[in-house]
Design a protein around this motif. Structure first.
Motif, mmCIF file in Angstrom:
data_model
loop_
_atom_site.group_PDB
_atom_site.id
_atom_site.type_symbol
_atom_site.label_atom_id
_atom_site.label_comp_id
_atom_site.label_asym_id
_atom_site.label_seq_id
_atom_site.Cartn_x
_atom_site.Cartn_y
_atom_site.Cartn_z
ATOM 1 N N LEU A 241 -13.783 -28.387 2.324
ATOM 2 C CA LEU A 241 -13.902 -29.043 3.512
ATOM 3 C C LEU A 241 -14.222 -28.642 4.387
ATOM 4 C CD1 LEU A 241 -11.155 -31.999 2.989
ATOM 5 C CD2 LEU A 241 -13.048 -31.995 2.641
ATOM 6 N N GLU A 242 -14.912 -28.959 5.411
ATOM 7 C CA GLU A 242 -15.497 -27.887 6.548
ATOM 8 C C GLU A 242 -14.588 -27.621 7.506
ATOM 9 O OE1 GLU A 242 -18.653 -30.969 9.341
ATOM 10 O OE2 GLU A 242 -19.271 -30.904 7.427
ATOM 11 N N ASN A 243 -13.260 -28.300 7.499
ATOM 12 C CA ASN A 243 -12.568 -28.190 8.435
ATOM 13 C C ASN A 243 -10.681 -26.806 7.729
ATOM 14 O OD1 ASN A 243 -10.754 -29.622 6.659
ATOM 15 N ND2 ASN A 243 -10.278 -30.988 7.790
ATOM 16 N N GLN A 244 -11.828 -26.512 6.370
ATOM 17 C CA GLN A 244 -11.299 -25.540 6.046
ATOM 18 C C GLN A 244 -9.509 -26.181 5.088
ATOM 19 O OE1 GLN A 244 -12.509 -23.088 3.842
ATOM 20 N NE2 GLN A 244 -14.819 -24.212 5.208
ATOM 21 N N THR A 245 -9.157 -27.122 4.889
ATOM 22 C CA THR A 245 -8.200 -27.062 4.904
ATOM 23 C C THR A 245 -7.727 -27.863 3.381
ATOM 24 O OG1 THR A 245 -8.181 -30.556 5.238
ATOM 25 C CG2 THR A 245 -7.588 -29.238 6.733
ATOM 26 N N ALA A 246 -8.418 -28.052 2.516
ATOM 27 C CA ALA A 246 -8.624 -27.949 1.060
ATOM 28 C C ALA A 246 -10.323 -27.960 0.335
ATOM 29 C CB ALA A 246 -8.376 -29.189 0.942
ATOM 30 N N THR A 247 -9.688 -27.247 -0.415
ATOM 31 C CA THR A 247 -11.035 -26.870 -1.638
ATOM 32 C C THR A 247 -10.474 -27.646 -2.413
ATOM 33 O OG1 THR A 247 -11.593 -24.745 -1.038
ATOM 34 C CG2 THR A 247 -12.016 -25.454 -3.023
ATOM 35 N N PHE A 248 -11.423 -28.540 -3.153
ATOM 36 C CA PHE A 248 -11.749 -28.986 -4.691
ATOM 37 C C PHE A 248 -12.911 -29.072 -5.091
ATOM 38 C CE2 PHE A 248 -13.025 -31.568 -1.571
ATOM 39 C CZ PHE A 248 -14.030 -32.630 -1.734
ATOM 40 N N PHE A 249 -12.357 -29.443 -6.827
ATOM 41 C CA PHE A 249 -14.062 -29.765 -7.661
ATOM 42 C C PHE A 249 -14.309 -31.007 -7.674
ATOM 43 C CE2 PHE A 249 -10.483 -28.071 -10.644
ATOM 44 C CZ PHE A 249 -10.562 -28.458 -11.403
ATOM 45 N N CYS A 250 -15.452 -31.414 -8.511
ATOM 46 C CA CYS A 250 -15.455 -32.506 -9.283
ATOM 47 C C CYS A 250 -16.692 -32.009 -9.927
ATOM 48 C CB CYS A 250 -15.618 -32.897 -8.094
ATOM 49 S SG CYS A 250 -17.044 -33.717 -6.780
ATOM 50 N N ALA A 251 -16.746 -33.006 -10.817
ATOM 51 C CA ALA A 251 -18.047 -34.110 -12.108
ATOM 52 C C ALA A 251 -18.729 -35.165 -10.839
ATOM 53 C CB ALA A 251 -17.613 -33.926 -13.089
ATOM 54 N N GLU A 287 -12.505 -37.987 1.339
ATOM 55 C CA GLU A 287 -12.384 -37.149 1.872
ATOM 56 C C GLU A 287 -11.537 -37.553 3.353
ATOM 57 O OE1 GLU A 287 -16.259 -34.925 2.704
ATOM 58 O OE2 GLU A 287 -15.922 -33.791 0.693
ATOM 59 N N ASN A 288 -12.008 -38.369 3.393
ATOM 60 C CA ASN A 288 -11.990 -39.085 5.326
ATOM 61 C C ASN A 288 -11.002 -40.141 4.796
ATOM 62 O OD1 ASN A 288 -13.580 -37.428 5.730
ATOM 63 N ND2 ASN A 288 -15.517 -39.442 5.680
ATOM 64 N N ASP A 289 -10.762 -40.817 3.864
ATOM 65 C CA ASP A 289 -9.374 -41.543 3.876
ATOM 66 C C ASP A 289 -7.913 -41.891 2.891
ATOM 67 O OD1 ASP A 289 -10.621 -43.928 5.338
ATOM 68 O OD2 ASP A 289 -12.977 -43.839 3.574
ATOM 69 N N LEU A 290 -8.138 -40.372 1.986
ATOM 70 C CA LEU A 290 -7.312 -40.631 1.183
ATOM 71 C C LEU A 290 -6.296 -38.972 1.644
ATOM 72 C CD1 LEU A 290 -8.520 -41.229 -2.700
ATOM 73 C CD2 LEU A 290 -6.790 -42.266 -1.540
ATOM 74 N N LEU A 291 -7.361 -38.094 1.350
ATOM 75 C CA LEU A 291 -6.979 -36.376 0.991
ATOM 76 C C LEU A 291 -5.832 -36.454 2.743
ATOM 77 C CD1 LEU A 291 -6.696 -34.140 0.098
ATOM 78 C CD2 LEU A 291 -9.089 -32.897 0.921
ATOM 79 N N PRO A 292 -6.534 -37.037 4.235
ATOM 80 C CA PRO A 292 -5.582 -37.025 5.067
ATOM 81 C C PRO A 292 -4.532 -36.877 5.129
ATOM 82 C CG PRO A 292 -8.285 -37.905 5.760
ATOM 83 C CD PRO A 292 -7.901 -37.561 5.011
ATOM 84 N N TYR A 293 -4.020 -38.068 4.356
ATOM 85 C CA TYR A 293 -2.869 -38.868 4.391
ATOM 86 C C TYR A 293 -1.762 -38.279 3.116
ATOM 87 C CZ TYR A 293 -5.038 -42.115 7.077
ATOM 88 O OH TYR A 293 -5.761 -42.692 7.682
ATOM 89 N N LEU A 294 -2.462 -36.820 2.533
ATOM 90 C CA LEU A 294 -1.928 -36.192 1.180
ATOM 91 C C LEU A 294 -0.909 -34.955 1.498
ATOM 92 C CD1 LEU A 294 -3.344 -37.828 -1.230
ATOM 93 C CD2 LEU A 294 -0.878 -38.833 -0.979
ATOM 94 N N THR A 295 0.095 -34.964 1.525
ATOM 95 C CA THR A 295 -0.124 -33.631 1.373
ATOM 96 C C THR A 295 0.303 -32.822 0.252
ATOM 97 O OG1 THR A 295 2.437 -33.543 1.167
ATOM 98 C CG2 THR A 295 1.994 -34.082 3.232
ATOM 99 N N LYS A 296 -0.254 -31.051 1.190
ATOM 100 C CA LYS A 296 0.012 -29.814 -0.448
ATOM 101 C C LYS A 296 1.325 -29.903 -0.907
ATOM 102 C CE LYS A 296 -3.657 -27.684 1.985
ATOM 103 N NZ LYS A 296 -4.296 -26.151 2.672
ATOM 104 N N GLN A 297 0.988 -29.383 -2.445
ATOM 105 C CA GLN A 297 2.282 -29.656 -3.105
ATOM 106 C C GLN A 297 2.448 -27.996 -3.345
ATOM 107 O OE1 GLN A 297 3.980 -32.036 -4.873
ATOM 108 N NE2 GLN A 297 1.980 -33.513 -3.676
#
Length: 297
Positions: A241-251, A287-297
């Motif tokens: 993510l541009e703000n570097q809050t997370a990295t993820f991989f996807c198919a 990126e905009n409607d799910l991830l910001p509302y969750l916390t890292k584990q």
């Protein structure tokens, strides 16, 4: 959870067919546009490539393929010439074979797809430039068939699908009986989630190691930089993510098919869609409607 209510309102207005969100091994959101979508075999298009990557890893784990540095002419000796002998399995996985790719619309009507790809002109040294190519993926499927002695589908059914409990799927073939490596699979949304869960859990399903943790790490680690936030790995995309809050991989696949895995959040999100104009919209929803509302584990 109010954010999930708002999320559902947004996707209902779009051409989203289904969404599953699993967080910390718990299904927190489930959406199907209609009842039929839950049991539908959805065309997953290029997500087929990521499934194929898993199968290559299993084949290496089991010794059918030595390693990713193996030359492809070891599997296609009839094409052993100066143009092909320095192309490796790794080059196919990273789309850096250097072979010209004229597109699916040229390969599909050809009589022999493997022959079509192998006879393309080399336009770059292997490893130099990435050119997204379903032809590279199809060669990998042919390699699996050659080394294992069974079809890619049968190998997948034995070593991946059956262990994961995936039974309701279809995998199309070319005229020579090779399962289409770049876009041939159809499967249920719930089974796409199983694929994501396998990779979130480092190749383990329940108590069984399906594919090695080493391969999961290697196949999703950035190999080719696309832009400031996106890289390509072994048929998986790696996104920061541009703000570097997370990295993820996807198919990802045509028309907005996605399996998104965010290990830092223990999060898997699956989309099936019918988006004709901007197929990356599901990624934006994530990126905009799910991830910001969750916390890292």
């Amino acid at each position: 959870m109010e954010y999930l209510i708002e999320f559902e309102k947004k996707i209902k207005k779009d051409h989203i067919d289904s969404v599953l969100v699993q967080n910390d091994n718990r299904l927190i959101f489930e959406y199907y546009r209609n009842r039929k979508m839950k049991e539908k075999q959805h065309k997953i298009y290029s997500i087929t490539k990521s499934v194929l990557s898993i199968l290559v890893g299993i084949a290496i784990d089991k010794g059918f393929i030595k390693d990713t540095n193996t030359s492809i002419v070891d599997f296609f000796p009839e094409y052993n010439d100066d143009a092909n002998n320095d192309i490796t399995v790794k080059h196919l996985l990273t789309m850096t074979s250097g072979l010209h790719w004229p597109g699916n619309n040229r390969m599909i009507p050809s009589k022999n797809w493997v022959d079509f790809v192998m006879q393309q002109e080399k336009v770059h040294p292997p490893g130099k430039e990435m050119v997204y190519s379903c032809g590279s993926s199809h060669l990998l499927s042919a390699i699996l068939q050659s080394t294992t002695g069974i079809s890619t589908e049968d190998f997948a059914n034995k070593h991946l699908f059956t262990p994961l409990g995936i039974t309701n799927y279809k995998w199309n073939k070319d005229a020579q009986g090779v399962n289409i490596g770049g876009f041939g699979l159809s499967m249920k949304t719930a089974d796409m989630l199983r694929i994501g869960s396998l990779y979130l859990n480092m190749g383990k399903w329940k108590s069984k190691q399906i594919v090695s943790a080493r391969w999961v790490k290697e196949s999703t680690r950035p190999k080719v930089k696309i832009d400031d936030t996106t890289s390509y790995a072994y048929h998986w995309w790696n996104i920061a993510l541009e703000n570097q809050t997370a990295t993820f991989f996807c198919a990802s696949g045509y028309e907005g098919q996605y399996i998104i895995v965010a290990p830092e959040y223990k999060l898997i999100t699956v989309f099936t869609s019918s988006i004709k104009d901007e197929s990356s919209r599901p990624l934006r929803y994530f990126e905009n409607d799910l991830l910001p509302y969750l916390t890292k584990q």
